[in-house]
Design a protein around this motif. Structure first.
Motif, mmCIF file in Angstrom:
data_model
loop_
_atom_site.group_PDB
_atom_site.id
_atom_site.type_symbol
_atom_site.label_atom_id
_atom_site.label_comp_id
_atom_site.label_asym_id
_atom_site.label_seq_id
_atom_site.Cartn_x
_atom_site.Cartn_y
_atom_site.Cartn_z
ATOM 1 N N PHE A 162 0.710 -1.202 -0.195
ATOM 2 C CA PHE A 162 -0.093 -0.033 0.082
ATOM 3 C C PHE A 162 0.811 1.326 -0.030
ATOM 4 O O PHE A 162 0.244 2.329 0.040
ATOM 5 N N GLY A 163 2.150 1.273 0.008
ATOM 6 C CA GLY A 163 3.186 2.217 -0.013
ATOM 7 C C GLY A 163 4.445 2.065 0.183
ATOM 8 O O GLY A 163 4.656 0.772 0.579
ATOM 9 N N ASP A 164 5.378 2.695 -0.222
ATOM 10 C CA ASP A 164 6.699 2.552 0.031
ATOM 11 C C ASP A 164 7.345 2.959 1.451
ATOM 12 O O ASP A 164 6.881 4.113 2.147
ATOM 13 N N ASN A 177 10.965 2.971 3.862
ATOM 14 C CA ASN A 177 12.606 2.621 3.606
ATOM 15 C C ASN A 177 12.943 1.690 4.829
ATOM 16 O O ASN A 177 11.890 1.677 5.932
ATOM 17 N N LYS A 178 14.030 1.442 5.189
ATOM 18 C CA LYS A 178 14.506 0.531 6.144
ATOM 19 C C LYS A 178 14.395 1.212 7.509
ATOM 20 O O LYS A 178 13.837 0.573 8.368
ATOM 21 N N GLN A 179 14.788 2.541 7.637
ATOM 22 C CA GLN A 179 14.522 3.251 8.728
ATOM 23 C C GLN A 179 12.889 3.382 9.104
ATOM 24 O O GLN A 179 12.671 2.950 10.321
ATOM 25 N N GLN A 180 12.093 3.498 8.390
ATOM 26 C CA GLN A 180 10.883 3.649 8.652
ATOM 27 C C GLN A 180 10.265 2.078 9.201
ATOM 28 O O GLN A 180 9.487 2.020 10.005
ATOM 29 N N ILE A 181 10.623 1.036 8.494
ATOM 30 C CA ILE A 181 10.062 -0.276 8.797
ATOM 31 C C ILE A 181 10.708 -0.705 10.135
ATOM 32 O O ILE A 181 10.075 -1.459 10.913
ATOM 33 N N ASP A 182 11.945 -0.174 10.493
ATOM 34 C CA ASP A 182 12.721 -0.420 11.751
ATOM 35 C C ASP A 182 11.573 0.265 12.755
ATOM 36 O O ASP A 182 11.536 -0.532 13.985
ATOM 37 N N LEU A 183 11.144 1.494 12.657
ATOM 38 C CA LEU A 183 10.442 2.369 13.499
ATOM 39 C C LEU A 183 9.195 1.469 13.846
ATOM 40 O O LEU A 183 8.717 1.075 14.998
ATOM 41 N N PHE A 219 2.260 7.734 5.868
ATOM 42 C CA PHE A 219 1.698 6.306 6.709
ATOM 43 C C PHE A 219 0.257 6.400 6.609
ATOM 44 O O PHE A 219 -0.347 5.602 6.655
ATOM 45 N N GLU A 220 -0.303 7.700 6.911
ATOM 46 C CA GLU A 220 -1.902 7.888 7.021
ATOM 47 C C GLU A 220 -2.428 7.287 5.553
ATOM 48 O O GLU A 220 -3.618 6.783 5.707
ATOM 49 N N MET A 221 -1.879 7.577 4.540
ATOM 50 C CA MET A 221 -2.496 7.185 3.259
ATOM 51 C C MET A 221 -2.360 5.664 3.021
ATOM 52 O O MET A 221 -3.428 4.937 2.507
ATOM 53 N N ILE A 222 -1.223 4.922 3.784
ATOM 54 C CA ILE A 222 -0.970 3.681 3.680
ATOM 55 C C ILE A 222 -2.204 2.990 4.643
ATOM 56 O O ILE A 222 -2.813 2.058 4.204
ATOM 57 N N LYS A 223 -2.491 3.737 5.601
ATOM 58 C CA LYS A 223 -3.532 3.176 6.636
ATOM 59 C C LYS A 223 -4.924 3.308 5.916
ATOM 60 O O LYS A 223 -5.740 2.400 5.870
#
Length: 189
Positions: A11-13, A15-21, A120-124
């Motif tokens: 549903f969206g891109d 990065n590794k830092q965001q995934i880790d968060l 992330f709001e758009m992914i949700k």
């Protein structure tokens, strides 16, 4: 955890830092069969991602009868989204139908992820949209079809659940008695 990230990436891109968060905010929760993830009359505490197990959404009608409204299984989010987001009391129950393992996020952590990760709001929103569309596609035929057709539609929509959940829940979901469900199952074998 990989399944969660794979779903989010549909549903969206990220990065590794965001995934880790995201992963740093998740904690694992286990629920036994029949335990509640969320209860009517209480504010939902978590949004969850099902790693293992099956949940059902249910409520009590004005006659006091328990009605199963929906099922959620592995690799899907489980949450009473509207009540969770607005932090108001839920009107239905979310109950484990099997022993379950889920990744959960508190409201505080879920909001922190949304406020930190751009997009992330758009992914949700896209995940919610997809879930609502799937739910409507699964529920709509239940209104107009006869009981046998509803059961066959259930098997098509939830092929992996038939041997994992009690027939009483399936009958409730289909809006028929357990005796009728047994008759239907016997006739289509």
């Amino acid at each position: 955890m990989e399944a969660l990230i794979n779903l989010l990436l549909q549903f969206g891109d990220l990065n590794k830092q965001q995934i880790d968060l995201i992963l740093s905010k998740a904690s694992e929760l286990s629920l036994r069969n029949e335990e509640y993830f969320s209860e009517a009359g209480k504010v939902p505490r978590y949004v969850g991602f099902v790693l293992e197990g099956v949940f059902r959404f249910c409520y009590y009608n004005n006659k006091g009868e328990e009605i199963t409204n929906y099922f959620i299984d592995e690799n899907n989010f489980v949450v009473d989204n509207q009540k969770f987001e607005s932090q108001v009391e839920a009107s239905e129950y979310i109950q484990a139908v099997t022993d379950c393992s889920i990744l959960v996020f508190t409201k505080k952590d879920w909001d922190e992820i949304s406020n930190t990760i751009v997009g992330f709001e758009m992914i949700k929103a896209n995940i919610v949209k997809k879930c609502l569309t799937v739910a409507m596609e699964r529920r709509s035929p239940l209104v107009s079809e006869d009981a046998t057709t509803r059961y066959l539609s259930f098997l098509e929509a939830f092929p992996m659940l038939i041997n994992r959940i009690p027939l009483s829940y399936i009958a409730s979901y289909l809006g028929i008695t357990q005796q009728s469900l047994s008759r239907i199952r016997k006739n289509i074998r």
